[in-house]
Structure formats: structure tokens, C-alpha cells
Design a protein around this motif. Structure first.
Motif, PDB file in Angstrom:
ATOM      1  N   LEU A 215       0.828  -1.198   0.307  1.00  0.00           N
ATOM      2  CA  LEU A 215       0.098  -0.034   0.132  1.00  0.00           C
ATOM      3  C   LEU A 215       0.932   1.307   0.090  1.00  0.00           C
ATOM      4  CD1 LEU A 215      -2.975  -0.775   2.289  1.00  0.00           C
ATOM      5  CD2 LEU A 215      -3.005  -0.259  -0.096  1.00  0.00           C
ATOM      6  N   THR A 216       2.015   1.267   1.114  1.00  0.00           N
ATOM      7  CA  THR A 216       2.493   2.605   0.995  1.00  0.00           C
ATOM      8  C   THR A 216       3.997   2.756   0.457  1.00  0.00           C
ATOM      9  OG1 THR A 216       3.713   1.748   2.933  1.00  0.00           O
ATOM     10  CG2 THR A 216       1.664   2.649   3.443  1.00  0.00           C
ATOM     11  N   ALA A 254      -7.631  -0.055   0.576  1.00  0.00           N
ATOM     12  CA  ALA A 254      -7.294  -0.661  -0.716  1.00  0.00           C
ATOM     13  C   ALA A 254      -8.477  -0.674  -1.752  1.00  0.00           C
ATOM     14  CB  ALA A 254      -7.022  -2.137  -0.420  1.00  0.00           C
ATOM     15  N   ILE A 257      -8.481   2.806  -3.667  1.00  0.00           N
ATOM     16  CA  ILE A 257      -7.609   2.647  -4.957  1.00  0.00           C
ATOM     17  C   ILE A 257      -8.212   1.876  -6.058  1.00  0.00           C
ATOM     18  CG2 ILE A 257      -5.305   1.501  -5.726  1.00  0.00           C
ATOM     19  CD1 ILE A 257      -4.221   2.282  -2.981  1.00  0.00           C
ATOM     20  N   ASP A 354       8.978   1.160  -9.875  1.00  0.00           N
ATOM     21  CA  ASP A 354       8.547   1.193  -8.543  1.00  0.00           C
ATOM     22  C   ASP A 354      10.052   0.453  -7.795  1.00  0.00           C
ATOM     23  OD1 ASP A 354       7.041   1.250  -6.107  1.00  0.00           O
ATOM     24  OD2 ASP A 354       7.210  -0.621  -6.233  1.00  0.00           O
ATOM     25  N   GLY A 508       7.399   4.947  -2.704  1.00  0.00           N
ATOM     26  CA  GLY A 508       6.512   5.234  -1.468  1.00  0.00           C
ATOM     27  C   GLY A 508       7.473   5.271  -0.277  1.00  0.00           C
ATOM     28  N   LEU A 531       2.610   8.986  -2.885  1.00  0.00           N
ATOM     29  CA  LEU A 531       1.354   8.323  -2.877  1.00  0.00           C
ATOM     30  C   LEU A 531       0.743   7.583  -3.988  1.00  0.00           C
ATOM     31  CD1 LEU A 531      -0.643  10.921  -0.450  1.00  0.00           C
ATOM     32  CD2 LEU A 531       0.485   8.889   0.212  1.00  0.00           C
ATOM     33  N   PRO A 532      -0.008   6.873  -4.019  1.00  0.00           N
ATOM     34  CA  PRO A 532      -0.627   6.193  -5.189  1.00  0.00           C
ATOM     35  C   PRO A 532      -1.083   7.121  -6.283  1.00  0.00           C
ATOM     36  CG  PRO A 532      -1.421   4.728  -3.394  1.00  0.00           C
ATOM     37  CD  PRO A 532      -0.652   5.994  -2.654  1.00  0.00           C
ATOM     38  N   LYS A 535       2.121   8.865  -7.944  1.00  0.00           N
ATOM     39  CA  LYS A 535       2.661   8.166  -9.042  1.00  0.00           C
ATOM     40  C   LYS A 535       2.019   8.222 -10.212  1.00  0.00           C
ATOM     41  CE  LYS A 535       4.639   4.534  -5.606  1.00  0.00           C
ATOM     42  NZ  LYS A 535       4.576   3.131  -5.517  1.00  0.00           N
ATOM     43  N   ASN A 557      -0.562  -0.166  -4.389  1.00  0.00           N
ATOM     44  CA  ASN A 557      -0.282   1.349  -4.467  1.00  0.00           C
ATOM     45  C   ASN A 557       0.419   1.686  -6.020  1.00  0.00           C
ATOM     46  OD1 ASN A 557       2.206  -0.202  -3.705  1.00  0.00           O
ATOM     47  ND2 ASN A 557       3.323   1.851  -3.360  1.00  0.00           N
ATOM     48  N   ASP A 558       0.769   0.616  -6.764  1.00  0.00           N
ATOM     49  CA  ASP A 558       1.249   0.958  -8.001  1.00  0.00           C
ATOM     50  C   ASP A 558       0.110   0.627  -9.241  1.00  0.00           C
ATOM     51  OD1 ASP A 558       3.884   1.149  -7.306  1.00  0.00           O
ATOM     52  OD2 ASP A 558       4.142  -1.064  -6.909  1.00  0.00           O
TER      53      ASP A 558
END
Length: 671
Positions: A215-216, A254, A257, A354, A508, A531-532, A535, A557-558
């Protein structure tokens, strides 16, 4: 009466076909309902039941029969000649429907309108043999296109696919198991070490270590105590947590997102396959050519001009080329879900990585062992490995791996005194071994020397972590853990730089470890603590600057950045949402295939360029033939089919180019 009879036969064939389709769908519907498939999912499954493919296969068989009858009629069989008409009309109904939809619903003139005009003209001029050849080509084209439909348009896998459908909750002091869809705000969920946290919430009691990198993007686990906030789809590495639920289902981080991801589901869906685009582009010029030719050379020559259609055969050749290259990719453990992504790689000039989980391994490595007492490094490591013996989280695996490298013999553990929290307490003989964070040591009442506090602060800023070891309540040392860079990463980066790629890291994680990684890999530009949404915005900014971006990521998060990128790549073993979103998946869980993947894209581009030439030449030949030699529709059709055969041979060529594959295999093995 003759015309009425022909139309009746053709109509009967069409009605029988629709009746078969309805009957087939009813049977599939009943079967799925018996198996417990919900009604909302039913329509989606029916659309994927393969009926269209089977119906098209039937049309290929019928068009082959038509070709045989029309050829016999062309050779002098009058009865066979006229018997072609009902089957010809029946097979052309889908073409007429496409033309009608294109003209009156989409309000454009494209390949559908051109094909309809051509079919009507050929039928009225009794060019049955040429029509049969055209129809056979048309249905073969549809068959191949069905196989290459964009897999990125499939429904996204639900976010809860990664978690269990049942959870344990504490109720009146008793732990009971319930279905996750019955979970309510205020329930207390019980999560044990190694399990995925199913909800967002606040820890009511318990202590533990949670991996939040999906997530982070943070590489280091986070210590969790009473009052800490935890998030769905993160992993509890050690300890046991009682979590008071404050968000479930669509309200979790989650799921939010994924909601953003769903809003961009059509980001690429408006792009047409390259072959279809070629057919659409040259449809109108073909119609104009027929109209211009009509008053000059007559109806027959005008009909022949409708056959010109520059680039039309790319509808067949482009998918075949792509399918063959996808097959080659699969042999090298590269799963390409969207064939257009392989084409898009040729235009990529910027590769964005990433950091955590992509350029680095999930498991860290032991960088150093700090001794605070009279013990040796091996003794400190031996105590730590003894305590972590039964643990399976990445930190424990790193410590045990280092102990194994040093061939250390571990003492037996008295399991009756085995305790787990955000640290471990294990009794081995007359020794109490305590392993954990600095907070754990303070809570256990263990004295922390001043110099250790400074070491802790310094290493944390660098992105490293310390695992402390105490024996009989006395601090004896600490193990320094660093993020492990993938062993192939440096060579892959060097190869990408050789072909002129701009390279960027987005993470992140904190700034210092991200900077250190970029320096070690020789990548000058990086973004940390993103943060997502950030990005995705970085990807969009690069695209606004005129860059074509390939993003490689592995976490939830990607996923938004993966969706926004021109080409998206993930690794097998990444989060399910990342692999569902990415267009390309590297199945061996490494970056080794990246150089080969770009080479493959270049080869595909060259192959398609040759195909393009083979589709343009017959167009010019037909125009010259009509105006200089007054050739008819049959001759023009044979010219097109001949060059189609040349194009097909070129499309199949990649399968025979062993030397190219072997050369790239050597490159991959070098990594």
C-alpha cells in the motif's frame, strides 16, 4: 417468385441461426445457475461462452462450400451458379448489419460500409466466385480477431480475491468465524501472524509487525501496538492483533484505490487494434475511387475499385504477427495480456521503476552485526537465529540465511516458553533470548546505552533497520538489515541505458533509501515518499512532456500508475491487483527478460512494416490494372489473395527465425 424463394431460404437460415443461439444461451444459463453463479455475473459469462467463435467457424465452413459451388458455377454449371445466391445472402447478413450500424448508429463511413457496398455490387453483377473468396477472407479475419481481443477489457478481479472469504471475530470473549460479507463496523477481527489483514481499523489489543509495502511502498515493516491504525491487504508478519473495524468493503484504502482504477478502466479501450485502424482509414478513399470510376469505366470497374482498400488485409496480418510474437514471448516466461503493449514498447523512451518489490527483493539481507558486549558477531547472530527459528517473515528468513551461510549450530528451544509480540522471547536452556525492536527492549526493561540510540537514528535515516538481541535481559548486540537489490537489476539497467532509455525510480519509501538505491544503480532521477495518486500524476506529467512511459510495479499502490502508463509491466508474485492491471507480466519473478522484451518489440515492428507494404502494393496494382488493362473483380481478388499469402508467410516468419531467439537467449542467460 424466384427472388422471393431465394430471400426465403436465406431468411430461414438466419432465423435458424438466431434460434440456435438463444437455445444455447438458455442451456448455459441454466447450467450456471445450477452451479450457483449469481445473476449479475451471468450476462458476463454468457458473453464469454464462445458462441461467437463457434458461429464464425460455421461461417468459414459455409463460405468454403460457397466457394466450391461458385467455382463449379463459374466453370459452366448454371444450376450450381444460381444455387449460390441463398447461401451468399445468408453469409453477407453480418456484413450488412455492420455497415448499417456504422452508417446509421455511429454516423461514419468505414470498412463496414465499404464491405456492404462491395457485397451488394458483387451480388448484383453475379460475381459469385469473387464474392466467395471475399467472404472466406472476411470470416477468417474475424476468427483471428476474436482470438486477439484485448484481454485488458476483462472485468477486474475483485479486491477481495487475495484474502480469505471468512474472518475470525471476538464476540463475548469467544473467537468465532464468520463470512467476510457479514463483517460490520465495530466488530473486533482477530488476525494471527502470517495472515492478511482484511479490514481497515484500530488495534484494540495486541502487538505485532506489519508489512505495508503493497500500500505505502515502505520497505521496512511497521511496529503495531494498541491504538495503531492498520489497513486492509497488508500482512501481519509477527504477533497477534485484535482490530476494531472502522472500514469494510468499498470504504477501505485498498478498495478506494481500486475505485480510482475502475474510473480509468476505459483509458486504453478507445484505441483500436492496428489492423482495424488501417482498414478504417482507407475505406472512404476506396468508396470515392469507385464513385469516380463509375462514369468513366462503368459498373464492373467501379466494383473492382471497391476491392482496392489500401491496408485492409492488415486486419488479418497484424493479429497473426502479434499472435506469433506473443507465443515466442510465452516461451520465455513473458505473459503479454494485451498485444498492443508489445507494439507500444517500440515507442517507449522512458522506463519508470517502482522501488520496493521491483528493483529490490522482499527479503532484506544482513549488512552488519553490531556487538555491544563481550560476545562475538557469530554468537549474537546465533542467538537471533535461535529465536527466529520458526518464523517465516522476511526479516526472520534473512537472519536464518546469514546463520546458515556461517554454518552456525543453533541450540534447541524450549517451546513452552515461546512468546511472540513485536519481539520474541525464547528460552534455550538457562538463557532467555529476547529479539526485537528498540521499543520492545525498552518495554522489557532492558537498558539501552546512549550510543545505541544514535546508531538507531543514523541507520533509520539511511533506510536500514536494526534487530536487537538481549540475553538474560542484557543487550548484547544488534543485526543491521538492508534492502536487497535484485541481482539482475544492475545489468538490466545498463542494457536499458545502452538503448537510450531515460530511467526513473518512483517509491513510497523514504527519501534516503530511495536516493541510495538510485545512486547504486546509476539512475539519476527519483521520486520518494509518493502516494498512489502521486505516482499516476508523475506518469501523466512525463506524458505531457512528450514521453512514452513504461511503468514497472508490483504493489496495490502501483496499480493506478500501471493503468496510466503507455505500457505497464508487473512481476509474477506481485499483488493480484497489480498483475490484473498490468499488460505484461514477467512470469519468472525477475527483471531478466526486460532487454529481450524490448528486442522482441523491435522485431514485431519490422515484421508489421513488411506486412504493411504487402497490403499497399496490391492496391496500386489494382488501380493500374483497372485503368490500364480493364481487369475485373476476379482478377483483382486474385491479386489481393496472392499478396495476402506473401503477408501470411512474413507473419509466420518469427517462428522460423531461430537465430534471433538463440541470440537473445544468450543475453538473458548473461543476466
Amino acid at each position: 417468385m424466384f427472388l422471393i424463394g431465394i430471400c426465403t431460404v436465406a431468411g430461414s437460415l438466419y432465423i435458424a441461426k438466431k434460434a440456435y443461439q438463444k437455445r444455447h444461451n438458455r442451456k448455459v444459463s441454466k447450467k450456471l445457475q445450477r452451479e450457483g453463479v449469481t445473476r449479475p455475473a451471468l450476462s458476463s459469462l454468457l458473453s464469454q461462452n464462445g458462441y461467437k467463435i463457434r458461429a464464425n467457424d460455421q461461417n468459414i465452413i459455409l463460405s468454403t462450400i460457397l466457394l466450391t459451388l461458385s467455382f463449379a458455377g463459374f466453370m459452366g454449371g448454371s444450376l450450381l451458379h444460381w444455387s449460390c445466391i441463398p447461401l451468399l445472402i445468408y453469409l453477407q447478413i453480418p456484413i450488412f448489419k455492420n455497415g448499417y450500424r456504422e452508417l446509421f448508429e455511429e454516423h461514419k463511413i468505414g470498412a463496414g460500409v465499404r464491405d456492404s457496398l462491395l457485397s451488394i455490387t458483387m451480388l448484383s453483377l453475379q460475381y459469385f466466385l469473387a464474392s466467395a473468396l471475399f467472404l472466406l477472407q472476411y470470416f477468417i479475419s474475424r476468427k483471428i480477431l476474436f482470438k486477439t481481443e484485448d484481454s485488458s477489457q476483462q472485468n477486474l478481479v475483485e479486491i477481495w480475491g487475495e484474502t480469505s472469504q471468512f474472518v475470525w471475530i471476538e464476540q463475548d470473549g469467544v473467537e468465532i468465524e464468520i463470512s467476510i460479507d457479514r463483517l460490520q463496523v465495530g466488530n473486533v477481527v482477530v488476525v494471527n501472524a502470517g495472515e492478511i489483514i482484511p479490514v481497515d481499523g484500530i488495534v484494540k489489543k495486541g502487538i505485532g509487525s506489519v508489512a505495508q509495502h503493497v500500500l505505502t511502498g515502505e520497505a521496512q515493516p511497521k511496529e503495531i501496538i494498541q491504538g495503531s491504525r492498520v489497513f486492509a491487504l497488508t500482512t501481519l508478519l509477527s504477533g497477534k492483533l485484535y482490530i476494531r473495524v472502522d472500514k469494510t468493503g468499498n470504504e477501505t484504502i485498498a478498495s478506494q484505490i481500486q475505485n480510482i482504477l475502475n474510473s480509468t478502466v476505459d483509458y486504453k479501450s478507445s484505441q483500436q487494434a492496428r489492423g482495424e485502424h488501417m482498414a478504417e482509414k482507407y475505406a472512404l478513399p476506396s468508396i470515392i475511387g469507385g464513385v469516380v470510376t463509375l462514369p468513366i469505366l462503368g459498373v464492373s470497374s467501379a466494383a473492382t475499385m471497391l476491392l482496392v482498400s489500401f491496408g485492409n488485409q492488415m486486419r488479418i496480418l497484424a493479429p497473426i504477427s502479434i499472435l506469433n510474437f506473443l507465443e515466442i514471448a510465452s516461451k520465455y516466461n513473458i505473459l503479454i495480456k494485451d498485444g498492443r503493449a508489445l507494439e507500444g514498447l517500440k515507442r517507449v523512451d522512458t522506463v519508470v521503476f517502482d522501488k520496493t518489490g521491483t528493483l529490490t527483493e522482499e527479503q532484506p539481507h544482513v549488512k552488519a552485526i553490531h556487538v555491544f558486549d563481550v560476545q562475538t558477531e557469530n554468537e549474537v547472530l546465533c542467538y537471533a537465529a535461535t529465536a527466529e527459528y520458526k518464523q517465516t517473515h522476511p526479516i526472520a528468513l534473512a537472519i536464518k540465511e546469514e546463520a546458515q551461510k556461517r554454518s552456525l549450530q543453533l541450540p534447541k528451544v524450549d517451546e513452552a516458553n515461546y512468546e511472540i509480540g513485536y519481539g520474541l522471547k525464547v528460552r534455550a536452556g538457562d538463557r532467555l533470548i529476547q529479539v526485537g525492536s528498540i521499543r520492545f527492549m525498552k518495554n522489557e526493561g532492558i537498558l539501552i546505552p546512549p550510543g545505541v540510540q544514535e546508531l538507531q537514528k543514523s541507520l533509520k535515516e539511511q533506510g536500514s533497520s536494526l534487530v536487537y538481541i538481549a540475553v538474560n535481559e542484557k543487550l548484547i548486540g544488534a543485526i543491521e538489515l538492508h534492502t536487497t537489490i535484485r541481482m539482475e537489476a544492475k545489468q538490466v539497467i545498463a542494457n536499458l541505458r545502452k538503448i537510450g532509455m531515460k530511467l526513473i525510480i518512483i517509491s513510497g519509501d523514504h527519501r534516503q533509501p530511495t536516493k541510495r538505491l538510485s545512486q547504486e544503480l546509476g539512475i539519476s532521477q527519483y521520486f520518494a515518499e509518493t502516494l498512489p495518486n502521486d505516482k499516476a500524476q508523475i506518469i501523466e506529467q512525463l506524458q505531457k512532456e512528450g514521453r512514452s512511459v513504461c511503468f514497472i510495479g508490483d504493489g496495490i499502490n502501483d496499480s493506478i500508475a500501471l493503468k496510466k502508463a503507455n505500457v505497464s509491466i508487473s512481476l509474477q508474485g506481485s499483488s493480484k491487483l497489480a498483475t490484473d492491471t498490468a499488460q505484461i507480466i514477467l512470469m519468472d519473478e525477475s527483471l531478466r527478460q526486460l532487454p529481450f522484451l524490448f528486442e522482441l518489440s523491435n522485431s514485431l515492428e519490422k515484421n508489421i512494416k513488411v506486412n504493411f507494404i504487402t497490403t499497399m502494393i496490391p492496391g496500386f496494382m489494382c488501380i493500374g490494372g483497372v485503368y490500364l488493362f480493364h481487369i475485373g473483380a476476379l482478377a483483382a481478388t486474385l491479386i489481393k489473395q496472392s499478396f495476402l499469402a506473401i503477408g501470411l508467410a512474413n507473419s509466420m516468419l518469427p517462428k522460423t527465425e531461430k537465430f534471433s531467439i538463440l541470440r537473445n537467449e544468450e543475453v538473458i542467460n548473461d543476466l
